[in-house]
Design a protein around this motif. Structure first.
Motif, PDB file in Angstrom:
ATOM      1  N   THR A  25      29.662  71.129  18.735  1.00 45.61           N
ATOM      2  CA  THR A  25      30.028  72.223  17.836  1.00 45.61           C
ATOM      3  C   THR A  25      31.416  72.017  17.247  1.00 45.61           C
ATOM      4  O   THR A  25      31.643  72.273  16.057  1.00 45.61           O
ATOM      5  CB  THR A  25      29.944  73.561  18.594  1.00 45.61           C
ATOM      6  OG1 THR A  25      28.623  73.687  19.130  1.00 45.61           O
ATOM      7  CG2 THR A  25      30.250  74.739  17.694  1.00 45.61           C
ATOM      8  N   SER A  26      32.370  71.529  18.052  1.00 49.42           N
ATOM      9  CA  SER A  26      33.735  71.315  17.563  1.00 49.42           C
ATOM     10  C   SER A  26      33.783  70.265  16.456  1.00 49.42           C
ATOM     11  O   SER A  26      34.467  70.458  15.448  1.00 49.42           O
ATOM     12  CB  SER A  26      34.652  70.885  18.709  1.00 49.42           C
ATOM     13  OG  SER A  26      34.810  71.914  19.638  1.00 49.42           O
ATOM     14  N   CYS A  27      33.070  69.169  16.631  1.00 52.44           N
ATOM     15  CA  CYS A  27      33.049  68.137  15.590  1.00 52.44           C
ATOM     16  C   CYS A  27      32.409  68.674  14.309  1.00 52.44           C
ATOM     17  O   CYS A  27      32.881  68.398  13.210  1.00 52.44           O
ATOM     18  CB  CYS A  27      32.312  66.892  16.078  1.00 52.44           C
ATOM     19  SG  CYS A  27      33.298  65.851  17.177  1.00 52.44           S
ATOM     20  N   GLY A  42      24.471  66.047  10.431  1.00 51.08           N
ATOM     21  CA  GLY A  42      25.437  66.917  11.092  1.00 51.08           C
ATOM     22  C   GLY A  42      26.227  66.249  12.201  1.00 51.08           C
ATOM     23  O   GLY A  42      27.121  66.850  12.787  1.00 51.08           O
ATOM     24  N   GLY A  43      25.938  64.996  12.497  1.00 49.84           N
ATOM     25  CA  GLY A  43      26.688  64.261  13.511  1.00 49.84           C
ATOM     26  C   GLY A  43      27.960  63.676  12.929  1.00 49.84           C
ATOM     27  O   GLY A  43      28.134  63.604  11.710  1.00 49.84           O
ATOM     28  N   MET A  73      25.369  61.497  21.120  1.00 48.68           N
ATOM     29  CA  MET A  73      25.701  62.345  22.262  1.00 48.68           C
ATOM     30  C   MET A  73      25.898  63.789  21.846  1.00 48.68           C
ATOM     31  O   MET A  73      26.049  64.076  20.662  1.00 48.68           O
ATOM     32  CB  MET A  73      26.920  61.812  22.993  1.00 48.68           C
ATOM     33  CG  MET A  73      28.171  61.783  22.149  1.00 48.68           C
ATOM     34  SD  MET A  73      29.441  60.748  22.839  1.00 48.68           S
ATOM     35  CE  MET A  73      28.858  59.161  22.352  1.00 48.68           C
ATOM     36  N   MET A  74      25.860  64.661  22.829  1.00 53.43           N
ATOM     37  CA  MET A  74      26.013  66.105  22.619  1.00 53.43           C
ATOM     38  C   MET A  74      24.921  66.626  21.680  1.00 53.43           C
ATOM     39  O   MET A  74      25.124  67.556  20.911  1.00 53.43           O
ATOM     40  CB  MET A  74      27.406  66.443  22.087  1.00 53.43           C
ATOM     41  CG  MET A  74      28.550  65.987  22.985  1.00 53.43           C
ATOM     42  SD  MET A  74      28.478  66.692  24.640  1.00 53.43           S
ATOM     43  CE  MET A  74      28.830  68.391  24.311  1.00 53.43           C
ATOM     44  N   PRO A  88      22.852  70.681  14.777  1.00 52.93           N
ATOM     45  CA  PRO A  88      22.485  71.795  13.901  1.00 52.93           C
ATOM     46  C   PRO A  88      20.999  72.145  14.031  1.00 52.93           C
ATOM     47  O   PRO A  88      20.164  71.284  14.298  1.00 52.93           O
ATOM     48  CB  PRO A  88      22.796  71.256  12.494  1.00 52.93           C
ATOM     49  CG  PRO A  88      23.775  70.155  12.706  1.00 52.93           C
ATOM     50  CD  PRO A  88      23.435  69.562  14.044  1.00 52.93           C
ATOM     51  N   ALA A  89      20.692  73.399  13.826  1.00 49.98           N
ATOM     52  CA  ALA A  89      19.303  73.874  13.892  1.00 49.98           C
ATOM     53  C   ALA A  89      18.441  73.089  12.912  1.00 49.98           C
ATOM     54  O   ALA A  89      18.846  72.820  11.777  1.00 49.98           O
ATOM     55  CB  ALA A  89      19.245  75.361  13.570  1.00 49.98           C
TER      56      ALA A  89
END
Length: 182
Positions: free
Chosen positions: A34-36, A57-58, A129-130, A135-136
């Motif tokens: 989320t932070s990125c 979104g990455g 990762m993460m 994103p949805a």
């Protein structure tokens, strides 16, 4: 000009800021936290800023030991951005053209150079990762390993690099440190 595998250049959009990294990177990955995502969206709002986020979104990066990265030109154009003033994570932007250059986890021994700042010869993506925070509606491609959080492989590589550095945590000094939100 192709990149030497032991040498990598990262350049801002207008060419005023250039970094060089030597040796092999720790790893190459894409983060979906989320932070990125939030920082990437905020930095992209600057006039003519190149995108920091990938289409899905990455945020793709090449992770290097801090002792192997240095600014060749344009240090006076660098400015840190933090989501919160107390955050140990800062994104460093070239103010000349609003290009996000790298992410610095200030308590760590590595820098995450944004892969889109490498004009040619960027190492291939090794992992995502993460992904639990992606994103949805985004489907993660199956081209490389994907992890919901940070993987054991990621952590192992960080530890091996830190041991090789003699457990040092070099500081990355900027020409300007006007810390503000992205």
């Amino acid at each position: 000009m192709s990149q030497n595998p032991k040498y990598l250049s990262a350049i801002c959009q207008c060419g005023k800021v250039k970094f060089e990294a030597t040796g092999a990177p720790i790893l190459t990955g894409a983060c979906y936290c989320t932070s990125c995502q939030q920082a990437g969206q905020q930095i992209a709002q600057a006039p003519s800023a190149p995108p920091m986020l990938d289409a899905d979104g990455g945020t793709s990066f090449v992770l290097y030991r801090k002792d192997r990265v240095h600014c060749v030109t344009g240090q006076e154009h660098l400015e840190e951005r933090r989501l919160k003033p107390s955050s140990p994570t800062r994104r460093v932007v070239a103010t000349c053209c609003h290009s996000a250059m790298f992410l610095d986890f200030t308590k760590g021994h590595w820098l995450s150079i944004y892969r889109n700042r490498i004009p040619e010869g960027a190492p291939p993506l090794e992992m995502r990762m993460m992904t639990s925070e992606r994103p949805a509606g985004v489907t993660i491609p199956s081209d490389v390993s994907a992890y919901e959080r940070h993987s054991a492989k990621f952590m192992r590589r960080l530890i091996v690099a830190w041991v090789a550095m003699g457990f040092r945590r070099p500081q990355v000094n900027l020409g300007r440190t006007a810390s503000r939100a992205p």
